[in-house]
Motif scaffolding. Structure first.
Motif, PDB file in Angstrom:
ATOM      1  N   HIS A   1       8.143   0.780   1.846  1.00 28.59           N
ATOM      2  CA  HIS A   1       7.658  -0.842   3.236  1.00 28.59           C
ATOM      3  C   HIS A   1       6.086  -0.820   2.214  1.00 28.59           C
ATOM      4  O   HIS A   1       4.646   0.084   1.955  1.00 28.59           O
ATOM      5  N   TYR A   2       6.015  -1.945   2.310  1.00 30.91           N
ATOM      6  CA  TYR A   2       4.071  -2.044   1.820  1.00 30.91           C
ATOM      7  C   TYR A   2       3.089  -2.643   2.358  1.00 30.91           C
ATOM      8  O   TYR A   2       4.051  -3.579   3.831  1.00 30.91           O
TER       9      TYR A   2
ATOM     10  N   ARG B   1       1.668   5.251  -2.143  1.00 28.58           N
ATOM     11  CA  ARG B   1       1.211   4.860  -3.040  1.00 28.58           C
ATOM     12  C   ARG B   1       0.338   3.797  -3.144  1.00 28.58           C
ATOM     13  O   ARG B   1       0.518   2.824  -2.173  1.00 28.58           O
ATOM     14  N   PHE B   2      -0.734   3.560  -4.164  1.00 28.01           N
ATOM     15  CA  PHE B   2      -2.154   2.588  -3.381  1.00 28.01           C
ATOM     16  C   PHE B   2      -1.582   1.363  -4.353  1.00 28.01           C
ATOM     17  O   PHE B   2      -1.263   1.027  -5.748  1.00 28.01           O
ATOM     18  N   GLY B   3      -1.744   0.001  -3.928  1.00 21.27           N
ATOM     19  CA  GLY B   3      -2.473  -0.682  -4.451  1.00 21.27           C
ATOM     20  C   GLY B   3      -3.266  -0.655  -5.612  1.00 21.27           C
ATOM     21  O   GLY B   3      -4.053  -0.260  -5.645  1.00 21.27           O
TER      22      GLY B   3
ATOM     23  N   GLY C   1       5.983  -8.738  -7.106  1.00 20.43           N
ATOM     24  CA  GLY C   1       5.806  -9.723  -6.072  1.00 20.43           C
ATOM     25  C   GLY C   1       5.770  -9.338  -4.740  1.00 20.43           C
ATOM     26  O   GLY C   1       5.388  -9.954  -3.962  1.00 20.43           O
ATOM     27  N   LEU C   2       6.501  -7.959  -4.247  1.00 23.23           N
ATOM     28  CA  LEU C   2       6.530  -7.110  -2.915  1.00 23.23           C
ATOM     29  C   LEU C   2       4.784  -6.921  -2.151  1.00 23.23           C
ATOM     30  O   LEU C   2       3.440  -7.035  -1.044  1.00 23.23           O
ATOM     31  N   TRP C   3       3.760  -6.206  -3.534  1.00 22.64           N
ATOM     32  CA  TRP C   3       2.507  -6.375  -3.738  1.00 22.64           C
ATOM     33  C   TRP C   3       1.778  -7.198  -3.145  1.00 22.64           C
ATOM     34  O   TRP C   3       0.737  -7.873  -2.047  1.00 22.64           O
ATOM     35  N   GLY C   4       1.274  -8.779  -3.842  1.00 24.54           N
ATOM     36  CA  GLY C   4       1.075 -10.138  -3.517  1.00 24.54           C
ATOM     37  C   GLY C   4       1.316 -10.673  -1.345  1.00 24.54           C
ATOM     38  O   GLY C   4       0.947 -10.888  -1.882  1.00 24.54           O
ATOM     39  N   GLN C   5       2.681  -9.937  -1.999  1.00 24.41           N
ATOM     40  CA  GLN C   5       3.120 -11.206  -0.429  1.00 24.41           C
ATOM     41  C   GLN C   5       3.004 -10.252   0.913  1.00 24.41           C
ATOM     42  O   GLN C   5       2.524 -10.352   2.021  1.00 24.41           O
TER      43      GLN C   5
END
Length: 313
Positions: free
Chosen positions: A41-42, A274-276, A123-127
């Motif tokens: 889960h981001y 996990r850190f971005g 893409g999921l990190w950004g969204q």
């Protein structure tokens, strides 16, 4: 449950023979935690702190997600496929299916939580990961499947697949009706399970999410309009507690939601953080402080994104 019922009905009709691939294939969107034991889960750093500190994951009204069409997309294609079906379906199962679809839209609400099987996805990190500044939480899918009392579905984005699913479901309902034209209880149950799976289909433009959806159905009072959680069941068959339906100001307006526990008191489903790639030092320290008393694996994204200078942040 639907895969087992489809195969069971087919075996009864064919006197014990295995169900053919064209029946089993359309239900392949059912999630199997043994094949994907960890889901992700981001979220923002504050979201991650809340999830870990409170050991809970919020499931929200499906109509308040980023996909504004959600159930409408699957429903409209279902109706189109239903009207142009090649499978023969008698009037009684057709009528029952229509009534259940209407009741599903007006007398119930699906509370959903969005996970994915994609690790460190750009893409999921950004969204969803606060523009690369948030966290990715790893959650034990086997625990969710066995203990949480939720339905788990691998979201499908292929329209031809949805059409196959509709056709297979109609064949299932007709088979059940032919077996017993007077006792409609099983037919009614099959119809409801069948229609609930429409929540597992989305527009192909969301394919990048590779979403695995966890959900809980809540009922709506015809008199007050209030929602009530009806509880869930563990994989062993034991019931899970009913959860209060709450309200909050979400990104898309007033949103009803429930807080799904991620711990049974002795074991937590949260496995990792996990850190971005662009997380700030301050946010990193805040998360580390919040999770220091939990047995959680900590790591950093290795996506090579250049960080902004301090005067640009």
């Amino acid at each position: 449950m639907i895969p087992d019922l489809l195969a069971k009905i087919w075996r009864r009709r064919q006197k014990g023979s295995p169900a053919p691939n064209n029946i089993i294939e359309p239900i392949a969107h059912h999630f199997d935690a043994s094949k994907t034991p960890t889901l992700y889960h981001y979220t923002s750093c504050s979201g991650a702190i809340g999830i870990v500190a409170n050991q809970e994951f919020w499931l929200s009204d499906f109509s308040k997600t980023n996909d504004g069409s959600e159930f409408i997309y699957a429903r409209d294609h279902f109706i189109r496929c239903y009207q142009s079906r090649s499978a023969f379906v008698e009037e009684t199962p057709r009528f029952l299916n229509t009534i259940n679809l209407i009741n599903l839209e007006h007398s119930a609400c699906m509370m959903i939580g969005c996970l994915t099987d994609r690790v460190d996805d750009f893409g999921l990190w950004g969204q969803y990961g606060d523009q690369f500044q948030g966290c990715m939480i790893g959650i034990d899918a086997t625990w969710l499947e066995a203990e949480a009392g939720v339905a788990m579905r691998r979201v499908n984005y292929d329209l031809p697949y949805l059409e196959k699913f509709v056709e297979a479901g109609l064949m299932m309902l007709q088979s059940a009706y032919e077996r017993s034209t007077t006792d409609l209880s099983e037919l009614d149950e099959l119809s409801k399970f069948y229609l609930l799976d429409l929540f597992a289909f989305k527009d192909e433009r969301f394919r990048f999410e590779s979403e695995v959806r966890i959900s809980r159905l809540v009922s709506r009072s015809t008199e007050t309009g209030e929602l009530t959680d009806i509880g869930g069941h563990k994989s062993c068959g034991a019931s899970t507690a009913q959860l209060p339906v709450l309200k909050r100001n979400g990104l898309y307006g007033l949103t009803e939601f429930i807080k799904l526990p991620l711990s049974d008191g002795s074991k937590s489903a949260i496995r990792s953080i996990r850190f971005g790639p662009n997380i700030s030092t301050e946010n990193r320290m805040s998360v580390l402080q919040a999770v220091k008393d939990f047995d959680i694996e900590i790591s950093d994204s290795d996506i090579p994104i250049r960080r902004k200078s301090a005067d640009q942040q």
